[in-house]
Each structure stands twice: as C-alpha cells, then as structure tokens.
Design an enzyme around this catalytic site. Structure first.
Site, short mmCIF file in Angstrom:
data_model
loop_
_atom_site.label_atom_id
_atom_site.label_comp_id
_atom_site.label_asym_id
_atom_site.label_seq_id
_atom_site.Cartn_x
_atom_site.Cartn_y
_atom_site.Cartn_z
N ASP A 1 0.85 -1.19 0.00
CA ASP A 1 0.00 0.00 0.00
C ASP A 1 0.89 1.24 0.00
OD1 ASP A 1 -2.27 1.56 0.04
OD2 ASP A 1 -2.87 1.04 2.08
N LYS A 2 0.27 2.37 -0.28
CA LYS A 2 0.92 3.66 -0.12
C LYS A 2 -0.04 4.58 0.62
CE LYS A 2 -1.14 6.90 -2.81
NZ LYS A 2 -1.43 8.30 -2.56
N HIS A 3 0.53 5.59 1.26
CA HIS A 3 -0.30 6.58 1.95
C HIS A 3 0.26 7.96 1.66
CE1 HIS A 3 -3.00 8.25 5.00
NE2 HIS A 3 -1.99 9.04 5.31
N SER A 4 -0.62 8.88 1.26
CA SER A 4 -0.24 10.26 1.03
C SER A 4 -0.68 11.12 2.21
CB SER A 4 -0.89 10.79 -0.26
OG SER A 4 -0.76 12.19 -0.36
N THR B 1 -9.62 10.59 -1.09
CA THR B 1 -9.81 9.53 -2.08
C THR B 1 -11.21 8.94 -2.01
OG1 THR B 1 -7.45 9.00 -2.08
CG2 THR B 1 -8.95 7.29 -2.85
N ARG C 1 -9.00 14.54 18.83
CA ARG C 1 -7.91 15.44 18.45
C ARG C 1 -8.41 16.56 17.54
NH1 ARG C 1 -4.48 11.92 15.26
NH2 ARG C 1 -3.27 13.80 14.90
N SER D 1 -1.72 7.41 14.09
CA SER D 1 -3.01 7.34 13.41
C SER D 1 -2.88 6.68 12.05
CB SER D 1 -3.59 8.75 13.26
OG SER D 1 -4.82 8.73 12.56
N LYS E 1 -3.90 2.06 11.18
CA LYS E 1 -4.80 1.59 10.13
C LYS E 1 -4.06 0.71 9.13
CE LYS E 1 -6.33 5.83 9.16
NZ LYS E 1 -6.06 6.72 10.30
N LYS E 2 -2.83 1.08 8.79
CA LYS E 2 -2.07 0.30 7.82
C LYS E 2 -1.65 -1.05 8.39
CE LYS E 2 -2.38 3.47 4.71
NZ LYS E 2 -3.32 3.27 3.57
#
Length: 438
Positions: free
Chosen positions: A81-84, A121, A169, A184, A188-189
């Site tokens: 996966d990737k996360h931005s 997204t 938060r 955070s 999730k990942k």
C-alpha cells in the site's frame, strides 16, 4: 495494579516515559469506554507538548492496531500500500493501486475523506455511481483476492481506537502532533495486514508540511515507527507547491485518473509521482530487483492498458458501472456552470498558493466545512495552470465547475488571488524532493 488513566496523563504531562502496559491499558480503556473523551484529550495534549520516545510511539501504534480486527492474508503475492499526507489534485491512488496490482501486488488500500483543503480519495470514489466505499470486511477481502486491489474507507472494525482518538484530536487542537499523526496513519495500515508501505509525504504550499525539513522529519518518524512495529516502510517526499494534477474536485479527478490510465492524458508531474511510488512499492514487495526495475514495470502496466483493465474490474467488483472506463461522461456528474478564469493581467505563473486552490474547491461544495456536510461530486476546477506556464487570453488559470453563477464568481476570484503572475520564467521545484529508507 489498578489502572488509573489520570496517572498515565500526569506522568506524560510531567515529561515521563510511559511503559507498554500503561499505553495498552489506556487504549483498551478508550476502546471500551472506560477512558473518557476528556481524559483522551488530556493525554493527546500532553503528547503534543512532551512528545513520545520511539518505544512509546511503537507501543501506542501497536495498541491502536490491536483495538480492532487485524487482517491477515494468504495470497500469491505481497500485500502492499501507499499513503499520502494529502494535497490538491492528488488522485494518484486511483491510478497506482491498479497499476501495482497489474504487476503482481495485492493492494488493500484503506483511504480517507477530505481533510481541510485536501481532497479525499473516498470522496472521489463516492462520485462513481454504485461504488461501495464501505463494504463489509468479507467483500473487501474478496475483491482484493479476486481483482488484486480495492480502495475503500476505514471499516469500524479496523483500529477503532484511532477513529475515536482522531475525532477527539480534531476538536482539541492536537491534530498537529507528529507522534499522533504517525500512530493514526500506521495503526490503520498495520490493521490492513500489509507486507510493505510507501509513504508519500507532501511538502509545499498545498501540503500540511510547508517546509522540507519538517516533511523529512515526518517521513523519518513514520518510517522508523513503522519498521519498529514490523512493517517494512520507506518514503518519498513530493512537491505540493502546485497542484499535482491539472484538476481538483471529485468527479473531475476520477475522470482525470481514467484519462491517465487509458492514455488520453499523461501529465509529466503526475506520471512521475505515480511511477516513482509504484516502483518503490514493487521493490519493497520483492516484485522488482530495485526501484528502477519497479518503475519500468509500472510504466509498462500503464502504457499497455493493463492497469486500466484492473481499475475497471475493481470498480465493477465494488458495485460501480461496468463501462465507466469506456464512458466516464455517461456516469460521472457534471456541474451546470463552467467558467474560464482569466488572470488579472497576462503573464507567466510564478507561484501558486495551492492551499487556497484547494479551499476554493471546498467553498464550491467539493469538500466539507463541517463533518456532517454533504460533498457535491460535480464541482471543482479543471485546466489548472502550472508554474512556468503563460496565462492570458485563451489560456486561463483554471476552468471553474460550479452549481450557480454566484459560486462560480467566488471561486474565480479565489483562483485569481491564489496565482502570482510575473513577466519572467519561474524556477520549478523538482517533483521528487527526497526520499527516506531505513
């Protein structure tokens, strides 16, 4: 020994170090409701002020991961996966997930909604009629297994402690903590059962990290904690001093991703980021000898049209139209008002306040000012001029897509204010501004 949330708060408030058991008990109590919102807010503020040592950050990440279901996979390829960290015109996920799947990876991408000026997204995918952004875990597993990729929103079963802590938060002035941002994202990942993660840390006027040193610090922190928690992670630092794509909105970004995958439009900056992230994902997953080999494989998957086929299969498997790729205009909403935005004077684009561009989309209805606000999929901006491009008669700064004339007027003026025009060529910042590997 009896667990007392107030003692954990006091220790961190005074600069002490929390042990794994204290952190685990606090997060278990938060999930079960034994820890109150006020106590969670107090600990978040203490962390913002005092910070977390690396072992504390790893322990907090793991505790939040274990607060719900942790997926495991038995697949014939790596789970990647990737996360931005978020930007404007950043619709890379829609192109990247199917491209990596076409190369043999499996991508269970759990994405988010818009935050502040940045596009989300899941809001983009909600613009596709019928597409289920919140399937149950069984359907999610099935699509990842059968298609190779699925982009969905966070399930209530995955890292529920993060869901609750983030909401706290968001209203207590503690969103900016690098340690809490890190935990955070990674909880999730890790809950998604990944074998490898590539972070896309944005930097510039349209990013949460305005300056390169801050972006580097965030990339290093996330990468170090992720690897400490057992998830192979690397990061790229990419430019957000101008929108990544020449569009910003929801339906318009879906249309852009389809144009990109089918070869109707291949803008260099967007392509460079997509291919670089994909190449690094394949390297991490052992599907490429190195990043250069990975980039070549992703290039081929996109150029051959195979990535577009994977995107079409994912959309159909999650309830979207069978012919979306062939006929996007038949299915994606369009706004009744379109207006070209001319600059106050002709010249060359020297700088862009990219955050202001994103906020113009939000003001059109393409994002939220309150969590409960609906999002209009049709509105947005297209034909956004990049830095170094001439703008004047016949070459607008952007085209506004709006619901009414008044909204179009406001958006047009916001775009004009966001652009700085000069009489000389402006130096462009490199698209890839750095990287981090363990």
């Amino acid at each position: 020994m009896t667990f007392l949330p107030q003692e954990v708060i006091r220790r961190k408030r005074d600069g002490g170090t929390l042990d794994d058991a204290e952190i685990a008990a606090f997060i278990e109590g938060l999930t079960a409701g034994r820890v109150t919102d006020a106590q969670a807010a107090a600990l978040a503020m203490a962390i913002l002020w005092r910070g977390l040592a690396l072992p504390e950050c790893v322990a907090l990440t793991q505790a939040m991961t274990r607060s719900g279901t942790v997926l495991s996979w038995n697949l014939p390829g790596p789970v990647l996966d990737k996360h931005s960290t978020g930007g404007v015109g950043d619709t890379v996920s829609l192109a990247l997930a199917p491209a990596v799947a076409a190369c043999g990876g499996f991508v269970p991408m759990i994405a988010g909604r818009g935050l502040g000026h940045t596009g989300g997204t899941i809001d983009k995918l909600d613009a596709i009629p019928g597409y289920r952004t919140q399937p149950d875990l069984g359907a999610f597993r099935s699509v990842v297994t059968d298609v190779g990729c699925a982009i969905v929103g966070q399930s209530p079963d995955l890292a529920p402690a993060d869901r609750r802590l983030y909401a706290i938060r968001d209203v207590t002035g503690t969103v900016e903590s690098i340690d809490l941002i890190t935990t955070s994202i990674l909880s999730k990942k890790l809950a998604a059962g990944l074998d490898g993660l590539v972070m896309d840390v944005k930097v510039g006027s349209g990013a949460f990290m305005l300056h390169l040193p801050d972006a580097k610090a965030l990339a290093e922190r996330i990468g170090t904690v992720a690897n400490g928690a057992g998830l192979r992670t690397s990061a790229l630092l990419t430019d957000m001093d101008e929108p990544l794509a020449s569009v910003a909105g929801n339906a318009v970004e879906v249309a852009y991703a389809i144009d990109y995958l089918t070869g109707r439009r291949r803008e260099p900056r967007f392509h460079e980021v997509t291919v670089a992230l994909g190449g690094e994902m394949l390297r991490l997953g052992g599907l490429a000898a190195d990043e250069e080999d990975g980039r070549a494989r992703v290039e081929e998957a996109i150029a051959s049209g195979v990535a577009a086929e994977y995107f079409a299969r994912m959309v159909a498997a999650l309830g979207g139209p069978l012919d979306l790729v062939e006929n996007p205009g038949r299915h994606l909403a369009s706004a009744p008002i379109t207006r070209a935005v001319e600059p106050h004077r002709p010249g060359i684009v020297a700088a862009i306040d990219t955050r202001a561009v994103g906020l113009a989309v939000v003001a059109l209805g393409g994002g939220r000012t309150r969590p409960e606000d609906p999002v209009d999929p049709a509105v947005g901006l297209t034909e956004l001029a990049g830095i170094g491009r001439w703008a004047g008669q016949g070459k607008p700064l952007a085209v506004v897509h709006a619901r009414d004339e008044a909204a179009a007027d406001r958006a047009a003026e916001a775009v004009r204010r966001a652009y700085s025009i000069a009489d000389f060529d402006a130096a462009k910042t490199p698209t890839i501004r750095g990287s981090w590997t363990p």
